[in-house]
Design a protein around this motif. Structure first.
Motif, PDB file in Angstrom:
ATOM      1  N   SER A   1      34.802  46.283  35.817  1.00  0.00           N
ATOM      2  CA  SER A   1      33.508  46.646  35.232  1.00  0.00           C
ATOM      3  C   SER A   1      33.490  48.117  34.825  1.00  0.00           C
ATOM      4  CB  SER A   1      32.376  46.366  36.228  1.00  0.00           C
ATOM      5  OG  SER A   1      32.238  44.985  36.459  1.00  0.00           O
TER       6      SER A   1
ATOM      7  N   GLN B   1      28.808  41.418  36.997  1.00  0.00           N
ATOM      8  CA  GLN B   1      29.829  40.962  37.943  1.00  0.00           C
ATOM      9  C   GLN B   1      29.289  41.170  39.356  1.00  0.00           C
ATOM     10  OE1 GLN B   1      33.671  43.167  38.321  1.00  0.00           O
ATOM     11  NE2 GLN B   1      34.546  41.147  37.867  1.00  0.00           N
TER      12      GLN B   1
ATOM     13  N   ASN C   1      40.968  42.747  40.482  1.00  0.00           N
ATOM     14  CA  ASN C   1      39.896  42.291  39.585  1.00  0.00           C
ATOM     15  C   ASN C   1      40.468  42.061  38.188  1.00  0.00           C
ATOM     16  OD1 ASN C   1      37.539  41.858  38.176  1.00  0.00           O
ATOM     17  ND2 ASN C   1      36.517  43.714  38.886  1.00  0.00           N
ATOM     18  N   ALA C   2      40.371  40.836  37.706  1.00  0.00           N
ATOM     19  CA  ALA C   2      40.899  40.515  36.373  1.00  0.00           C
ATOM     20  C   ALA C   2      40.029  41.087  35.263  1.00  0.00           C
ATOM     21  CB  ALA C   2      41.018  38.995  36.204  1.00  0.00           C
ATOM     22  N   THR C   3      38.772  41.356  35.560  1.00  0.00           N
ATOM     23  CA  THR C   3      37.844  41.893  34.547  1.00  0.00           C
ATOM     24  C   THR C   3      37.076  43.063  35.148  1.00  0.00           C
ATOM     25  OG1 THR C   3      36.166  40.280  35.208  1.00  0.00           O
ATOM     26  CG2 THR C   3      37.580  39.689  33.340  1.00  0.00           C
TER      27      THR C   3
ATOM     28  N   ASP D   1      30.661  42.524  25.579  1.00  0.00           N
ATOM     29  CA  ASP D   1      31.515  42.173  26.712  1.00  0.00           C
ATOM     30  C   ASP D   1      32.354  43.344  27.187  1.00  0.00           C
ATOM     31  OD1 ASP D   1      30.531  39.628  26.588  1.00  0.00           O
ATOM     32  OD2 ASP D   1      32.234  38.802  25.474  1.00  0.00           O
ATOM     33  N   SER D   2      32.467  44.376  26.346  1.00  0.00           N
ATOM     34  CA  SER D   2      33.284  45.531  26.725  1.00  0.00           C
ATOM     35  C   SER D   2      32.561  46.442  27.701  1.00  0.00           C
ATOM     36  CB  SER D   2      33.673  46.323  25.473  1.00  0.00           C
ATOM     37  OG  SER D   2      32.523  46.925  24.882  1.00  0.00           O
TER      38      SER D   2
ATOM     39  N   GLN E   1      30.701  45.779  30.923  1.00  0.00           N
ATOM     40  CA  GLN E   1      30.285  44.923  32.021  1.00  0.00           C
ATOM     41  C   GLN E   1      29.708  45.760  33.160  1.00  0.00           C
ATOM     42  OE1 GLN E   1      33.091  41.650  33.053  1.00  0.00           O
ATOM     43  NE2 GLN E   1      33.386  42.883  34.885  1.00  0.00           N
TER      44      GLN E   1
ATOM     45  N   VAL F   1      30.167  37.036  35.187  1.00  0.00           N
ATOM     46  CA  VAL F   1      31.615  36.846  35.264  1.00  0.00           C
ATOM     47  C   VAL F   1      32.002  36.778  36.736  1.00  0.00           C
ATOM     48  CG1 VAL F   1      31.996  38.055  33.083  1.00  0.00           C
ATOM     49  CG2 VAL F   1      32.104  39.329  35.233  1.00  0.00           C
TER      50      VAL F   1
END
Length: 812
Positions: free
Chosen positions: A311, A274, A307-309, A173-174, A176, A195
């Motif tokens: 890439s 994403q 962006n909360a996550t 997951d680290s 993306q 995501v």
């Protein structure tokens, strides 16, 4: 027609698989035009711009900058609005599209202002369009770009060989991957793999060309509504085409779920994608793509939630190719700025080099600073005929090449049966640098996943690892150097080799070349003083070719112990040893493999062995003196007589003996000694490394000496010949050869024998040991006149080469 290189774009072909039925959907071929150089290129629709992208010294464009833009436009269009993009970068939209030529002139005028750092047209870009780790995805055997199970040499063929690295990681997951494309559709192979993303396509109004297709502006729904176009919609004479579902295909190449019993497997099935929608009908605007780059990498875009996550890898399977460097440089300015900021935030940006069969150095954004440019190869490892080529290409990956290699040379991926709007999920085949780029993005994500386990890597570190994970391009082929290709009834001859050119990048992405360990290093050998301990690599994805070896004593590095073999010394007594194998290539050097600790090294005596100060000729014996001596700190230790073996590094015993007592001397530790003769035929010519191993006796433990080098020379033979002095020119003379090389008598010396007439070799034959060093050789007919005949014995491992003296013979 003979071409120095191709300028040909292959029409994309998609094959849909639905309910077991194969349905071919082929875009109508576009008639090629001809360049001044006589090379065919696909018909291109006229490039247009919707406005400018500008970086100003003020927060937003000043009224003066807007007025200057309006003045520069003249009657072509009017300024409609301006919007902040990110930082001090903004867009200035026109009320209608203009040609990029007009927009470039406007940008040049606006850039002259003191409050403008740079200005560039906001143009439209199009998409470019037995495994080591078995998986149960039914179509995986057909994914020859991921692992080609039909190829045996090299194993995995010219695929990216992702399953080799899956033994270490399938991604995390680290790491993306943002897919900046047409959006995404639901597909069973992407369940749990996506995501939240964003639709970055701005509102259509007031544009005459409407490309959003979803009835709104930027929002949190990156679903792909379809990018189809009717004839003439994207410009005068532009063809009609169905929806490509390009973003879904690209997402599947990155992260389609593996081992789920359906469909395909992505190159990095353990990472998440994403979706960032930047392409719609007719393509995507630069401002939207740049906003996508900024948002996906964690930057702020005006009017959009952050962006909360973010890439760590961004994939852009899109772009355009220009005619001149000046055009390319102009359009690269905003892309380079966005890429620089994204890379500073830790993101790697991968872009397709383009499908125009043209100069990749003119492709935007792939050739712009900060982007990893990806070219395409066929499944045979040659450059795909449509792939842009040039010095700015960084790396290549399989993209397929149906025009050259046939329908099977394409990439299988995710699609949809809908021609306009979405219908049912399907599996399709495409080819292009669009397919090669996500393979590289997925590879970067796998490498980022590894690097994240040892710290937080920079974009440069991930790129360095990526460029270290390539195999050399296949050997140059004379066939593919002038490959005949038929297109629209015309024959072309093109060079599809990558080797010998600097136009395909550093190499072909090959994830089997990642130097990371799978199992620990082991230490083999007897743990005792003087005996060799060998560092043996465990399993690696790829065993380092020339690693560092670091031996440690109770966790502390041992000075000078940097080779594969280590011999314990008295300093190691009572302590445990470990060894670390560390790749030399950065950043794989961050992934060393350390062995388990040995048992503590037991105490033992010192063993010394004398060597010869002078070289020894093979066949000559040598007597060495071996002493077994009490430890310096225990000089009164009893040393019992025992057997001595003279050993090579591999353990081969070349001589033995037994020690005898040595009279004690005041102040000297106790000792025993042996004089051992090493037979002359036991030597290995060159440097023969030997050690003396005391096997232990009574209360005295075993120990060995350090390895000692013996310089061993080959035997210098005597080569004698016998030859008549006269011979008729119509008859054959014979030369009798005798090679003497003690100790080789029965059998005699072996080696090649060459006969020379002056400097010209006239006979070559072999002398075998069974001939006992003698051979009669029949010479070819000699022309009339005098001849000088000499013989060369070629020698072997133990006997040196040697010429005979010359003998004269007259042919009459």
């Amino acid at each position: 027609m003979s071409l120095p290189r191709r300028s040909l774009t292959v029409v994309a072909v998609a094959t849909l698989t639905l309910a077991g039925l194969g349905v071919n959907a082929t875009a109508a071929p576009v008639a090629p035009s001809t360049t001044a150089a006589g090379r065919p290129v696909p018909e291109q629709r006229a490039p247009v711009a919707r406005g400018l992208i500008v970086q100003t010294t003020t927060t937003t464009p000043s009224d003066g900058a807007l007025a200057a833009t309006d003045d520069a436009l003249g009657s072509k269009a009017d300024v409609a609005t301006d919007d902040k993009l990110t930082g001090k970068i903004s867009t200035i939209d026109f009320d209608q599209t203009v040609s990029t030529e007009v927009a470039s002139k406007v940008a040049d005028e606006v850039a002259k202002r003191a409050d403008v750092v740079w200005a560039a047209p906001n143009t439209l870009r199009q998409h470019q369009a037995a495994s080591p780790t078995p998986v149960n995805d039914p179509y995986f055997p057909n994914q020859r770009n991921v692992w080609d199970s039909t190829a045996t040499s090299p194993a995995g063929g010219y695929s990216v060989k992702a399953p080799s690295l899956w033994r270490k990681t399938t991604g995390s997951d680290s790491a993306q991957v943002a897919v900046l494309d047409t959006g995404i559709l639901p597909n069973p192979d992407l369940d749990g793999q996506v995501v939240p993303g964003w639709d970055m396509i701005s509102a259509d109004s007031p544009m005459a060309l409407k490309n959003a297709g979803d009835g709104g502006g930027r929002d949190g729904d990156p679903t792909d509504p379809g990018d189809w176009a009717t004839a003439g919609y994207c410009g005068r004479n532009s063809p009609a085409y169905p929806s490509s579902w390009h973003g879904t295909f690209v997402a599947g190449q990155v992260a389609a779920k593996a081992d789920n019993g359906i469909g395909i497997a992505g190159v990095a099935p353990g990472v998440k994608v994403q979706p960032v929608r930047v392409l719609g009908h007719c393509g995507g605007w630069d401002s939207d793509i740049i906003a996508g780059i900024t948002w996906a990498s964690g930057g702020h875009v005006a009017g959009v939630p952050d962006n909360a996550t973010p890439s760590q890898v961004l994939n852009l399977s899109l772009g355009s190719t220009y005619d001149t460097k000046a055009e390319r440089d102009e359009f690269c300015v905003p892309y380079a700025a966005a890429a620089s900021a994204a890379r500073a935030r830790g993101s790697v940006i991968v872009a397709a080099a383009g499908n125009d069969g043209a100069n990749a150095n003119l492709a935007v954004p792939a050739s712009c600073s900060g982007f990893v440019s990806v070219g395409a190869t066929s499944l045979k490892g040659f450059s795909s005929i449509y792939s842009n080529i040039g010095s700015t290409v960084d790396i290549s990956a399989p993209g397929g090449d149906t025009l050259v290699e046939g329908a099977g040379d394409s990439v299988l991926g995710l699609g949809n049966t809908g021609k306009t709007g979405a219908a049912a999920p399907a599996y399709v085949r495409y080819e292009g640098t669009s397919m090669a780029a996500p393979e590289v993005s997925a590879g970067a994500a796998l490498l980022r996943s590894l690097l994240d386990t040892v710290g937080t890597p920079t974009a440069s570190e991930v790129e360095t690892a990526l460029y270290a994970s390539v195999s050399p391009f296949r050997a140059k082929s004379s066939t593919y150097a002038n490959k005949r290709v038929v297109f629209n009834g015309d024959a072309y001859y093109v060079d599809l080799n990558c080797t010998g050119h600097s136009w395909c990048g550093r190499g072909l992405l090959d994830l089997s070349r990642v130097e990371v360990p799978l199992t620990p290093t082991t230490i083999t050998g007897d743990v005792r003083i003087g005996e060799p301990l060998t560092a043996t690599p465990g399993s690696w994805v790829r065993v380092p070719a020339d690693p560092y070896y670091i031996w440690m004593r109770d966790g502390e590095p041992i000075t000078g112990a940097y080779s594969k073999v280590y011999h314990p010394t008295q300093q190691d007594v009572g302590k445990s040893l470990t060894v670390t194998i560390q790749p030399r290539i950065y950043p794989f050097s961050k992934f060393p493999s350390t062995s388990a600790a040995t048992v503590p090294v037991p105490a033992g005596p010192d063993v010394w062995m004398t060597t010869s100060p002078d070289p020894i000729t093979y066949g000559k014996p040598f007597t060495t003196t071996v002493e077994v001596v009490a430890d310096y700190y225990q000089p009164d230790q009893v040393i019992d007589n025992g057997e001595i073996q003279i050993r090579r590094a591999d353990g081969t015993v070349v001589a033995t003996g037994t020690t005898h007592d040595v009279a004690p001397q005041d102040g000297q530790p106790n000792r025993v000694a042996a004089e051992i003769t090493i037979p002359g035929t036991a030597w290995k010519p060159g440097t023969d490394l030997l050690r003396a191993a005391y096997l232990g006796a009574g209360s005295t433990p075993a120990a060995s000496s350090e390895q000692q080098p013996f310089a061993i020379r080959r035997v210098v033979p005597a080569v004698a010949t016998s030859l008549a002095t006269r011979v008729r020119h119509t008859s054959h003379a014979s030369v009798r050869v005798t090679v003497t090389a003690p100790p080789f008598s029965n059998p005699g010396p072996t080696g090649t024998i060459q006969v020379f007439d002056g400097s010209r070799r006239i006979v070559s034959t072999t002398l075998y040991g069974s001939a006992l060093g003698r051979k009669t050789i029949r010479l070819p007919l000699l022309k009339k006149g005098a001849h000088s005949i000499k013989v060369k014995f070629g020698g072997n491992t133990y006997v040196a080469s040697k010429y005979s003296i010359s003998r004269r013979i007259t042919s009459y």
